[in-house]
Design a protein around this motif. Sequence first.
Motif, PDB file in Angstrom:
ATOM      1  N   SER A  34       0.859  -1.182   0.000  1.00  0.00           N
ATOM      2  CA  SER A  34       0.000   0.000   0.000  1.00  0.00           C
ATOM      3  C   SER A  34       0.889   1.223   0.000  1.00  0.00           C
ATOM      4  O   SER A  34       2.097   1.137   0.254  1.00  0.00           O
ATOM      5  N   ALA A 100      -8.692   3.234  -1.146  1.00  0.00           N
ATOM      6  CA  ALA A 100      -9.408   3.707   0.043  1.00  0.00           C
ATOM      7  C   ALA A 100      -9.591   5.207  -0.089  1.00  0.00           C
ATOM      8  O   ALA A 100      -8.661   5.923  -0.487  1.00  0.00           O
ATOM      9  N   ALA A 168     -11.910   5.006   4.330  1.00  0.00           N
ATOM     10  CA  ALA A 168     -10.853   5.274   5.308  1.00  0.00           C
ATOM     11  C   ALA A 168     -11.448   6.009   6.505  1.00  0.00           C
ATOM     12  O   ALA A 168     -12.144   7.015   6.339  1.00  0.00           O
ATOM     13  N   LEU A 186     -10.710   0.768   6.022  1.00  0.00           N
ATOM     14  CA  LEU A 186      -9.283   0.937   6.300  1.00  0.00           C
ATOM     15  C   LEU A 186      -9.160   1.875   7.479  1.00  0.00           C
ATOM     16  O   LEU A 186      -9.708   2.984   7.467  1.00  0.00           O
ATOM     17  N   TYR A 213      -9.182  -3.596   6.675  1.00  0.00           N
ATOM     18  CA  TYR A 213      -7.738  -3.471   6.524  1.00  0.00           C
ATOM     19  C   TYR A 213      -7.211  -2.554   7.626  1.00  0.00           C
ATOM     20  O   TYR A 213      -7.874  -1.592   8.025  1.00  0.00           O
ATOM     21  N   LYS A 215      -3.787  -0.272   8.768  1.00  0.00           N
ATOM     22  CA  LYS A 215      -2.430   0.269   8.588  1.00  0.00           C
ATOM     23  C   LYS A 215      -1.769   0.303   9.962  1.00  0.00           C
ATOM     24  O   LYS A 215      -2.218   1.025  10.856  1.00  0.00           O
TER      25      LYS A 215
END
Length: 320
Positions: A34, A100, A168, A186, A213, A215
């Motif tokens: 990503s 995203a 996001a 995300l 997802y 991060k």
Amino acid sequence: MLKIGYHASHEQFAPSTLLTYAQLAQQAGFTAGSCSDHFHPWSSTQGESGFAWSWLAAALQATTLPFGVVNAPGQRYHPAIIAQAAATLAEMFPERFWIAVGTGQALNEHITGDRWPSKADRNARLKECVDIIRALWNGETVSHKGLVTVEDAKLYTRPAVKPLLIGAAVTSKTAEWVGGWADGLLTISQPKEELQRVIDAFRRGGGEGKPMYLKVQLSYAPTLDEARQGAYEQWRANIFPNNMLTELRLPEQFDAAGQFVNLSEVDKMVRISADPSEHIDWLQQDAEMGFERLMLHNVNRDQQRFIEDFGAKVLPDLLK
């Protein structure tokens, strides 16, 4: 199946360097990638800010990894252009690209000279952009007048399989909102109780059963002191609350705010450890919470050691 990704931070490294890191990550056993999409870095000490969309095409060609990007359509980017860019990548690299979308930060978006809207207006604008992007991917001719304007737009190059359009969200309030329209979530790593609130809100808002997802912001180095110092030097300028991160306009302003951050505060938002087994434990907990893709962002400068050590000591335990 769980995927562990390498996050390419355009704010911190030149695009050519990041391309090498993406290739090294695949060789080491990472199974996804990503990247960020910034016009300015968070801090002048980071010192880079390559164009994500040029880089994504190169990274998808140079590896076989799936890649995603975090984008803010509506001000710096017109949604029809983002629809076209995403469609082109998805056509060239089938089922390997996802996007995203979020409401962005003034740091990047103010460069157009347009007014930086309130959060409520940014949300409304983002939803308009999402609807426009989806309509274009469906082959519709789109005209729209609202917070964004589109006239007689139609995409003639479209992928056989549309890319996932992920929402996001950092806060539980935003996560609940995106649950109703996004293909997935995300979010970023944060203390476990807060992260669980984000998950619960997303599912409550309509995200039940959709992919999630994460991060993961971490700092890994040979010693704990090096890991902590590396995180402090590179990432202390963006550990502030989201309503502050979205409003500051210049890297120098983030640098000024970062002067008041101490090492212990960085610990709260970045997983700092020199022990691979501790990182394994944290990531296993993420997977148990329901995240199916973990995008690892080592926030310090020592990327090659991170890639090699995680490939040898962390990924085998998580991807077995």
